[in-house]
Each structure stands twice: as structure tokens, then as C-alpha cells.
Design a protein around this motif. Structure first.
Motif, PDB file in Angstrom:
ATOM      1  N   ASP A 100       0.845  -1.168  -0.007  1.00 56.35           N
ATOM      2  CA  ASP A 100       0.137  -0.093  -0.016  1.00 56.35           C
ATOM      3  C   ASP A 100       0.886   1.139   0.002  1.00 56.35           C
ATOM      4  O   ASP A 100       2.014   1.264   0.736  1.00 56.35           O
ATOM      5  CB  ASP A 100      -0.971  -0.111   1.214  1.00 56.35           C
ATOM      6  CG  ASP A 100      -1.657  -1.119   1.556  1.00 56.35           C
ATOM      7  OD1 ASP A 100      -1.897  -1.867   0.398  1.00 56.35           O
ATOM      8  OD2 ASP A 100      -2.056  -1.379   2.420  1.00 56.35           O
ATOM      9  N   ARG A 157      -3.899   1.093  -2.573  1.00 57.57           N
ATOM     10  CA  ARG A 157      -3.369  -0.373  -2.534  1.00 57.57           C
ATOM     11  C   ARG A 157      -2.835  -0.613  -3.828  1.00 57.57           C
ATOM     12  O   ARG A 157      -3.666  -0.670  -4.875  1.00 57.57           O
ATOM     13  CB  ARG A 157      -4.417  -1.407  -2.071  1.00 57.57           C
ATOM     14  CG  ARG A 157      -4.821  -1.145  -0.647  1.00 57.57           C
ATOM     15  CD  ARG A 157      -6.034  -1.754  -0.093  1.00 57.57           C
ATOM     16  NE  ARG A 157      -6.191  -1.502   1.405  1.00 57.57           N
ATOM     17  CZ  ARG A 157      -6.783  -0.586   1.936  1.00 57.57           C
ATOM     18  NH1 ARG A 157      -7.417   0.396   1.236  1.00 57.57           N
ATOM     19  NH2 ARG A 157      -6.626  -0.481   3.420  1.00 57.57           N
ATOM     20  N   GLU A 206      -4.552   1.490   7.710  1.00 52.82           N
ATOM     21  CA  GLU A 206      -4.953   2.404   7.075  1.00 52.82           C
ATOM     22  C   GLU A 206      -5.997   3.300   8.066  1.00 52.82           C
ATOM     23  O   GLU A 206      -5.567   4.605   8.523  1.00 52.82           O
ATOM     24  CB  GLU A 206      -5.984   2.325   5.950  1.00 52.82           C
ATOM     25  CG  GLU A 206      -6.525   3.619   5.325  1.00 52.82           C
ATOM     26  CD  GLU A 206      -7.525   3.307   4.176  1.00 52.82           C
ATOM     27  OE1 GLU A 206      -8.085   4.424   3.480  1.00 52.82           O
ATOM     28  OE2 GLU A 206      -7.678   2.114   3.759  1.00 52.82           O
ATOM     29  N   ALA A 207      -6.747   2.541   8.916  1.00 48.87           N
ATOM     30  CA  ALA A 207      -7.639   3.232   9.905  1.00 48.87           C
ATOM     31  C   ALA A 207      -6.522   3.879  11.026  1.00 48.87           C
ATOM     32  O   ALA A 207      -6.806   5.215  11.344  1.00 48.87           O
ATOM     33  CB  ALA A 207      -8.557   2.281  10.549  1.00 48.87           C
ATOM     34  N   GLN A 255      -7.351  -7.665   6.274  1.00 45.43           N
ATOM     35  CA  GLN A 255      -7.734  -6.836   7.555  1.00 45.43           C
ATOM     36  C   GLN A 255      -6.335  -6.103   8.036  1.00 45.43           C
ATOM     37  O   GLN A 255      -6.695  -5.277   9.007  1.00 45.43           O
ATOM     38  CB  GLN A 255      -8.058  -8.122   8.396  1.00 45.43           C
ATOM     39  CG  GLN A 255      -9.330  -8.744   8.256  1.00 45.43           C
ATOM     40  CD  GLN A 255      -9.140 -10.294   7.135  1.00 45.43           C
ATOM     41  OE1 GLN A 255      -8.014 -10.242   6.779  1.00 45.43           O
ATOM     42  NE2 GLN A 255      -9.753 -11.139   7.616  1.00 45.43           N
ATOM     43  N   SER A 313      -4.076  -4.709   6.382  1.00 45.73           N
ATOM     44  CA  SER A 313      -3.950  -3.353   5.443  1.00 45.73           C
ATOM     45  C   SER A 313      -5.115  -2.464   5.931  1.00 45.73           C
ATOM     46  O   SER A 313      -5.021  -1.167   6.251  1.00 45.73           O
ATOM     47  CB  SER A 313      -4.395  -3.756   4.062  1.00 45.73           C
ATOM     48  OG  SER A 313      -4.438  -2.887   3.172  1.00 45.73           O
ATOM     49  N   ALA A 314      -6.231  -3.009   6.377  1.00 46.46           N
ATOM     50  CA  ALA A 314      -7.491  -2.241   6.658  1.00 46.46           C
ATOM     51  C   ALA A 314      -7.065  -1.327   7.905  1.00 46.46           C
ATOM     52  O   ALA A 314      -7.272  -0.001   8.213  1.00 46.46           O
ATOM     53  CB  ALA A 314      -8.691  -2.710   6.820  1.00 46.46           C
TER      54      ALA A 314
END
Length: 385
Positions: A183, A292, A268-269, A262, A264-265
Motif C-alpha cells: 500500500d 493499494r 489505514e485506519a 484485515q 491493511s485496513a
């Protein structure tokens, strides 16, 4: 069919590889390379389609009456790196070179095409996929969006990459997680610049950016489970300041690696939360762009066993092994594995300079090993009878 003189094939592949190295082309600019590949494939007797996904090439070879099809893939693009090599075949394109060995990958797949076209030994169809733009993670998707699998159906796919430090003639791979997702991010901090002598009169962004760089390091160490692999790397910090002027704009850029969506998410969060909180603490504004670029490369366990078995038919048993750990580099081959099962392997490049280094060069001593491995995979997966 005639048995090909493998030493002559090695000499030919060496000449092809060095020609390609001399004339490197960046992603989606591989017009000369694609024409070179298409010309060779036609000379071997293959059906050839050009312009697939921009500059991609697909060669098709069918033998017997089998209705199964598999694919072999090589990448063709070079990097925006100025070569430091002194060899006679060094790059003639300023600022561009084959610093990752895609010239060797292309030459090996051409060699496999010639070997299989001459000798056969399989029953079914082989698709030889020559992919553009691997380095920036766009070529595989472009080929897929251009109808690659619908136009040239195949049930599974195999690929390989050279590996500096691994001895010539050695192959290794692993099942499951092999290479990570990549990412990219850019965080723009906006404040109010001013005179270096009067920091209180503005809302400068450099101190905020430095704090942000440090704070981002807590994502992996304090926000992810220790059981998950994750990397967050800040690679650039750019401001509009000068010697006696405080910046009102700062850009923090970098990339992240992971193996699960999960994770990666979560990265980011957390990045968005940290950027907003840091910006608020320093009275500036933050804008986060998160993209991404590469998906994780996940090998099919059964096809890993098949690839290793094929490698052992052309190499010594002790030259074929299972890699212990996944790596956090990324590879566009992974995009094909979201459509069909497959296997990606690594072959030795000997004691060469590292990949993406201006002194790197593909080791021609490995060319025949790669071509023979490709052919062995085809004969194992599309066996006669």
C-alpha cells in the motif's frame, strides 16, 4: 520431434537476454521488447497475440488432444534507474535499466517456448504470458481487464523470479503467503508558513511532520497483533520551506506491507487517526491519501508440490527447497492468483548485486535452468497419457 541442442539454446538465450538488457523499456512502453518477443514466438511456430493489456504478448502452443491449459508468465519491464555496469550489454537508454532481471525472465520463457515447440512431451495447451508494467503493479490487472483469461483460457499459472544470494541452479518456494501486499500513502499537512525568526506568528508544518513520522511507527509496534506481519515505512518528507522560511506545507510519503486485507485496513485506519490527532495537536490540517498497489501473493499448496517435483526432475534434490519465511517485497504476479491457482518460485542468481541496485545484472548461467524448469512444469501438469 527433434531434441534441441541445449547448449546452443543457452547461447541463444544469452544473446536474447543481453539484447533486451541493452534496450530496457519502462512499464507500458515495452514496444521494442514486445515486438522482439512476438517475432521469436512466431519463429518457434506459436500462435501470437500482441497488445494484450497495452504491450503484453501471449503465445499459445498446443500439442495432442488434451483439453487442459496452463500458463507460464514472465515480466518485461525495466526500472527508472541509471545503470552503473560496465559490461558490453549495459543499458543504452539513459536513466533506465533492467535492475530486477526481467530481461532474464523474458529470455528464459522464450527458451522454454522454443524447447517445448521443438520437443513437445505434453498433451494440452500452454499460454506463454509476457506481462508489461510489473514494477508498478499495473500490468497484470491491465491484461486481465483486457480479457486475458476469457480470450486465452488457462486453469493454473506458474512464474519465477531470480534471487541474488541464492546459488545458481537452486530453486525454492513455499505454500501459502509468499510475498506481501504493498500500500502507498501520502499525508499532506497544511498550516501557515512564515519567517524562521517568528515561529509564533504562523502554524508551521515541519515539527508536526517530524512528530507524525515518529507517531506512525507505533502502528505496527502498538496497534497490530504480534502474530501479524506488517511494515510501515516513511520514505519521503518534503516541505515548501527554505533556509529562513518555515514551511506551511509538508508531505509525508511512504509504503506499507501486509499479508491480510484485515491488516491493511487496520493500518489505514490507524494512520488516519494518528495523522488527524497529530495535526490537531500542532494546529495544522491533515489530508491522507491511501492506495493499494499490490495484493498479497499466496501460492496454492498443491501446485507448490507440483512445482518442486518438476524442479527435481531437472535439478539435484538438494538444489530444490522450501523457503522458510515469506518476504515483504511485492510482486504483480499475485494479481493472476486472484483468478486462478498457481505457484511462484525463486531461482538463484548467485552472488550478484541486489535487485533494484544500479550495479545489478542477471546471471546468464541460470538461463537454461529457468527454461528447463518451465518445460518440466508443463510436462508434469500436462503429461502425455
Amino acid at each position: 520431434m527433434d531434441e534441441l541442442d541445449q547448449q546452443q539454446l543457452h547461447r541463444e538465450m544469452t544473446a536474447w537476454r543481453r539484447d533486451l538488457h541493452t534496450h530496457p523499456e519502462f512499464g507500458f512502453e515495452e514496444k521494442r521488447t514486445a515486438a522482439f518477443v512476438a517475432e521469436k514466438l512466431r519463429a518457434f511456430g506459436l500462435e501470437v497475440a500482441e497488445g494484450v493489456g497495452g504491450t503484453g504478448v501471449v503465445g499459445t502452443l498446443t500439442r495432442g488432444s488434451g483439453n487442459r491449459a496452463i500458463a507460464l508468465r514472465a515480466d518485461m519491464d525495466a526500472l527508472r534507474i541509471a545503470e552503473q555496469g560496465t559490461q558490453a550489454w549495459r543499458s543504452r537508454t539513459p536513466g533506465t535499466m533492467h535492475a530486477c532481471g526481467h530481461d532474464g525472465h523474458t529470455a528464459m520463457l522464450l527458451g522454454a517456448a522454443k524447447l517445448l515447440a521443438s520437443e513437445g512431451g505434453f498433451d494440452g495447451t500452454v499460454r506463454f504470458i509476457f506481462q508489461p508494467a510489473e514494477e508498478w503493479g499495473r500490468g497484470a490487472l491491465a491484461m486481465l481487464q483486457d480479457g486475458l483469461i476469457e480470450r486465452f483460457p488457462f486453469e493454473e499459472i506458474f512464474g519465477l523470479h531470480n534471487m541474488p544470494g541464492l546459488p545458481i541452479g537452486h530453486f525454492e518456494t513455499r505454500s501459502g503467503q509468499v510475498m506481501s501486499a504493498e500500500d502507498n500513502f501520502e499525508i499532506v499537512l497544511k498550516g501557515l508558513g512564515g519567517h524562521a525568526a517568528r515561529p509564533h506568528a504562523g502554524r508551521e508544518t515541519l515539527v508536526a511532520a517530524c512528530a507524525l513520522v515518529v507517531n506512525l511507527q507505533t502502528i505496527v509496534s502498538r496497534r497490530l497483533s504480534p502474530a501479524d506481519i506488517g511494515v510501515v515505512s516513511v520514505t519521503e518528507l518534503i516541505t515548501d520551506g527554505t533556509r529562513n522560511a518555515l514551511p506551511g506545507l509538508a508531505r509525508v510519503l511512504g509504503d506499507c506491507r501486509s499479508f491480510r486485507p484485515q491488516v491493511s485496513a487496520a493500518i489505514e485506519a490507524e494512520m488516519r487517526r494518528i495523522a488527524e490527532g497529530t495535526a490537531q495537536a500542532y494546529n495544522v490540517a491533515a489530508e491522507v491519501t491511501y492506495t493499494r498497489e499490490f495484493v498479497p501473493l499466496i501460492n496454492d499448496a498443491a501446485l507448490v508440490d507440483e512445482a518442486l517435483a518438476a524442479a527435481r526432475t531437472v535439478l539435484a534434490d538438494d538444489a530444490v527447497g522450501v523457503a522458510v519465511e515469506p518476504m515483504t517485497a511485492s510482486e504483480d504476479f499475485a494479481r493472476f492468483l486472484t483468478e486462478v491457482p498457481g505457484c511462484f518460485v525463486f531461482m538463484g542468481n548467485g552472488n550478484s548485486a541486489p535487485l533494484h541496485n544500479p550495479a545489478y545484472d542477471f546471471n546468464d548461467a541460470g538461463l537454461l535452468h529457468g527454461a528447463r524448469f518451465h518445460a518440466a512444469v508443463v510436462r508434469r501438469r500436462l503429461g502425455v497419457g
